[in-house]
Design an enzyme around this catalytic site. Structure first.
Site, PDB file in Angstrom:
ATOM      1  CB  CYS A 140      22.837  95.943  20.174  1.00 54.19           C
ATOM      2  SG  CYS A 140      22.144  96.279  18.542  1.00 54.19           S
TER       3      CYS A 140
ATOM      4  CB  CYS B 278      24.402  98.572  18.295  1.00 61.39           C
ATOM      5  SG  CYS B 278      22.637  98.555  18.672  1.00 61.39           S
TER       6      CYS B 278
END
Length: 328
Positions: free
Chosen positions: A225, A228
């Site tokens: 991600c 993230c």
């Protein structure tokens, strides 16, 4: 984009057989995240890489089939509509990204429409997700009417209009789903959190129950991600600032089982701090918070009750203000 939901949920590539033509693309990016940007197709396949030149400009020409693509700067994405003959110039600030996307040149109309529409979707969410059901849907109906009127009156490519109408319908459906999810999150506040008991990268297992007596700031993430990973530097600073306070920082990876070793190596190589846990993405804890996009941050009080089921990100300065207030 900060909210990948709207950018990636709606990416559509026209399937009509159209001859390939050349597109010229140029980008000037302040506070850039790297020295290379990538143009990607619907399958996330890179069709063009551009390296910044000595003047700080990314510049290139490439062949496309008319349709929708993504520009990736190594951290975030921007959706593009590209057509043979376009000579598109982008200016932006990577620190603000969505808010600063600005296009000039041939093809600017369609791409500025998409950039402004994405901002309007985020603004609508921020201003309306706390409203009652009746008030939300009144605002929703007005936005739907206005957005389609603006698309129709724009001097845009016919293919762009056709595809964007479909995209906007999907976005509006997604907006309704997100509102329902936000209402469900509000219902968790003040209630006991679901427990977890996950593998700790440092050895053994760690449960939420074992952390009672402390505030618990949870980061639900995955190694794949991009948004993230973009929060990691800010999270490290937050952890360092509050390392001796009554707060535990817990990162819960929901990487697939096939990426388990990748997670272990990533935590080690990046020297991630806090409590690093590995979870099955289908676990009861993940389900209880209706987590369908990441990163997701959760704040639990010392008694194990939910303070904020959708807490501020580490990069948001208001998080530190909230933590300072709780720890006084």
């Amino acid at each position: 984009m900060k909210k990948m939901f709207f950018a990636l949920f709606t990416l559509v590539i026209a399937t009509t057989a159209i001859a390939q033509n050349t597109v010229n693309f140029q980008a000037e990016i302040a506070n850039r995240n790297g020295d290379t940007i990538f143009i990607k197709d619907a399958a996330n396949k890179t069709i063009k890489e551009m390296v910044v030149n000595k003047k700080g400009v990314f510049k290139g020409s490439f062949e496309v089939k008319d349709g929708f693509f993504l520009m990736f700067d190594g951290v975030e994405y921007a959706q593009l509509f590209l057509k043979g003959g376009f000579d598109l110039k982008l200016k932006m600030d990577a620190k603000l990204f969505d808010e600063t996307l600005s296009y000039t040149g041939k093809g600017a109309g369609e791409n500025n429409f998409m950039a402004q529409h994405a901002i309007s979707m985020e603004k609508f969410e921020a201003e309306n997700f706390d409203k009652s059901k009746d008030d939300f849907y009144a605002a929703f109906d007005l936005k739907k009417k206005t957005d389609f009127e603006n698309l129709e009156k724009g001097d845009f490519d016919p293919l762009f209009k056709t595809q964007t109408k479909k995209d906007m319908m999907q976005q509006l459906l997604g907006l309704q789903m997100a509102y329902k999810g936000a209402q469900a999150k509000k219902g968790l506040t003040g209630k006991p959190s679901a427990n977890f008991d996950y593998e700790n990268h440092a050895g053994g297992k760690t449960s939420l129950e074992s952390l009672k007596g402390k505030y618990v700031y949870i980061d639900v993430w995955a190694t794949w991600c991009g948004p993230c990973r973009a929060e990691i530097p800010s999270l490290k600073k937050i952890e360092e600032k509050y390392h001796d306070k009554k707060i535990a920082f817990v990162s819960i990876s929901i990487d697939d089982k096939k990426d388990y070793e990748k997670w272990r190596k990533f935590v080690t190589d990046k020297q991630l701090g806090g409590i690093q846990l590995y979870a099955d993405g289908t676990s009861d804890f993940i389900k209880s918070y209706n987590i369908n996009s990441i990163p997701r941050f959760i704040l639990i009080d010392p008694n194990g009750n939910v303070l904020d089921s959708d807490a501020k990100r580490p990069s948001d300065n208001s998080l530190q203000e909230q933590l300072d207030g709780l720890l006084k």
